[in-house]
Design an enzyme around this catalytic site. Structure first.
Site, PDB file in Angstrom:
ATOM      1  N   ILE A 119       0.807  -1.223   0.000  1.00 16.28           N
ATOM      2  CA  ILE A 119       0.000   0.000   0.000  1.00 16.28           C
ATOM      3  C   ILE A 119       0.837   1.268   0.000  1.00 16.28           C
ATOM      4  CG2 ILE A 119      -2.027  -1.046   1.082  1.00 16.28           C
ATOM      5  CD1 ILE A 119      -1.080   0.039   3.763  1.00 16.28           C
ATOM      6  N   GLY A 120       2.157   1.127   0.087  1.00 21.06           N
ATOM      7  CA  GLY A 120       2.987   2.326   0.075  1.00 21.06           C
ATOM      8  C   GLY A 120       4.467   2.008   0.090  1.00 21.06           C
ATOM      9  N   GLY A 136       8.392   4.012   1.035  1.00 22.99           N
ATOM     10  CA  GLY A 136       9.038   5.177   1.627  1.00 22.99           C
ATOM     11  C   GLY A 136      10.523   4.962   1.760  1.00 22.99           C
ATOM     12  N   GLY A 137      11.198   5.937   2.388  1.00 20.03           N
ATOM     13  CA  GLY A 137      12.633   5.847   2.567  1.00 20.03           C
ATOM     14  C   GLY A 137      13.047   4.670   3.419  1.00 20.03           C
ATOM     15  N   VAL A 194       5.375  -0.669   2.715  1.00 18.84           N
ATOM     16  CA  VAL A 194       4.299  -0.804   3.697  1.00 18.84           C
ATOM     17  C   VAL A 194       3.236  -1.741   3.133  1.00 18.84           C
ATOM     18  CG1 VAL A 194       2.603   0.398   5.116  1.00 18.84           C
ATOM     19  CG2 VAL A 194       4.730   1.568   4.467  1.00 18.84           C
ATOM     20  N   LYS A 221       5.341  -1.967   8.141  1.00 22.67           N
ATOM     21  CA  LYS A 221       6.397  -1.263   7.403  1.00 22.67           C
ATOM     22  C   LYS A 221       7.690  -2.048   7.540  1.00 22.67           C
ATOM     23  CE  LYS A 221       7.630   2.935   8.757  1.00 22.67           C
ATOM     24  NZ  LYS A 221       7.584   4.400   8.880  1.00 22.67           N
ATOM     25  N   ASP A 230       9.612  15.906  10.363  1.00 20.39           N
ATOM     26  CA  ASP A 230       9.292  15.499   8.990  1.00 20.39           C
ATOM     27  C   ASP A 230       7.794  15.612   8.720  1.00 20.39           C
ATOM     28  OD1 ASP A 230       9.967  14.692   6.429  1.00 20.39           O
ATOM     29  OD2 ASP A 230       9.850  12.557   6.879  1.00 20.39           O
TER      30      ASP A 230
END
Length: 409
Positions: A107-108, A110-111, A115, A129, A225
């Site tokens: 679903i995602g 990132g750095g 996820v 994650k 962030d």
């Protein structure tokens, strides 16, 4: 670490040379002294050899990656032994929940890593994650996330359900946020677009979460962030701030105003003063939140390199438009006809205050929250008045824009 101490050669010679001459042996005893010195030299030689072996064996190892460090630590037990043990989740359970990290459940990205959506055996929906080898965010961010979220609970902060540190894995398991991120509902996605009232409610919720962080004990917590992808929405569109891997504790001493630290964050949201001085303050979060406020209003990214130079940076462009009295021209076209002018004006003032160059001129998150709630009240009052006016006169006090007044982007 071993606590044994070893004398180097210079220290031993200084000890020998420091003997008091009155204690030196007589001529008849010199033979015994020589024999003793020879024997002592052999003992000292053994000590030096042992010391050399000790240094070689326990010298500082070469720098390793986050996952190498994790492997080394998990060989002897948990990689995070001082954290809340009740949050540990077996790797087998996470494999079950995510169907072995099935790509269909992704679903995602990132750095830190990917996820995945998942469901635990007890039926709890989660987002897992998974840290990836060589990621920009590694073991220290993994520790920070667990440390922060195991100590705080708030309706507008994403809850950490657990973590896994087995077999070189770094996995964080959160409550599942059904509606994705705030950014998903603003631009470049297939998620439904949000009306103005709902956007205001989301901004207020995120501000409440940040205010809670900043006002915490021992100097509070600076998120570092804040951006629209780190404001997540549950099934009821309740906003929750997420991703605490870069968080820092605020100044512990009340006489201090900042924390000196290397610059980290996301380009387009970075506090310019923090970027120039490396002095991080709670007002750095306020600046980033100001960029989010403009994203919500304008429905465009913080940085858009496809636009002309004067428009590419949302913060710079938005502030210029607000200060020139042209805030109506940067409003998301979808919101035309929805915003009361007084609510819009107040909202613009909040964003402008947040985006001041110097942190001393920015408001606290508590003040930002108060102003946003006031903007919401102005909108609510206008809606009620508009309904009444419409029933009597057919008029409306809601902001309307012609096609010529649409945003120039």
């Amino acid at each position: 670490m071993y606590q044994q101490a070893y004398l180097n050669g210079l220290e031993i010679m200084e000890m020998i040379g420091s003997w008091d001459t009155d204690l030196m042996p007589s001529e008849g005893d010199q033979v015994g002294l020589i024999i003793g010195l020879v024997s002592g030299s052999i003992v000292l030689l053994r000590i030096f050899v042992s010391a050399a072996i000790f240094v070689c064996k326990y010298r500082k190892p070469k720098r390793t990656s986050s996952h190498s460090k994790l492997t080394e630590l998990t060989t002897h037990g948990s990689a995070v032994p001082n954290f809340h043990l009740g949050l540990k989740i077996p790797l087998a359970e996470i494999h079950f929940a995510t169907n072995n990290f099935d790509g269909k459940l992704l679903i995602g990205k990132g750095g830190f890593g990917n996820v995945y959506r998942g469901t635990l055996r007890d039926g709890t929906k989660v987002a897992a994650k998974q840290g990836k080898p060589g990621s920009g965010q590694g073991f220290s961010e993994f520790q920070t996330e667990i440390t922060v979220l195991s100590q705080i609970r708030h309706r507008h902060l994403v809850s950490l359900i657990g973590y896994c540190a087995e077999q070189s894995e770094m996995i964080l398991v959160y409550e599942f946020m059904e509606k994705g991120s705030l950014r998903d509902h603003l631009y470049n996605s297939d998620f439904p677009t949000l009306p103005w009232k709902q956007r205001l409610e989301i901004c207020i919720g995120a501000a409440q979460g940040l205010d809670y962080l900043h006002r915490g004990a021992a100097g509070g917590i600076i998120h570092r962030d804040i951006k629209s992808t780190n404001v997540l929405l549950d099934e009821n569109y309740v906003a929750k701030v997420a991703d605490f891997g870069l968080s820092k504790s605020g100044p512990l001493d009340r006489s201090q105003t900042h924390v000196s630290t290397a610059v980290k964050g996301t380009f387009g949201y970075l506090d310019p003063e923090y970027f120039k001085t490396q002095k991080l303050t709670k007002k750095s979060d306020v600046y980033s939140f100001g960029v989010v406020l403009l994203e919500v209003l304008c429905a465009r990214p913080a940085i858009d390199p496809s636009l002309p130079r004067d428009w590419a940076n949302l913060a710079e462009w938005g502030i210029t438009c607000i200060q020139n009295g042209a805030i109506e021209q940067i409003v998301d076209p979808f919101l035309v006809g929805q915003i009361n002018p007084n609510s819009l004006r107040k909202y613009g003032e909040v964003a402008e205050k947040c985006l001041q160059e110097e942190d001393e001129e920015r408001p606290s998150m508590g003040d930002v929250l108060w102003d946003l709630e006031y903007a919401f009240q102005l909108q609510q009052t206008a809606v009620k008045r508009e309904m009444y006016d419409y029933s009597v006169t057919g008029g409306s006090s809601i902001l309307t824009l012609s096609n010529e007044e649409a945003p120039i982007i």
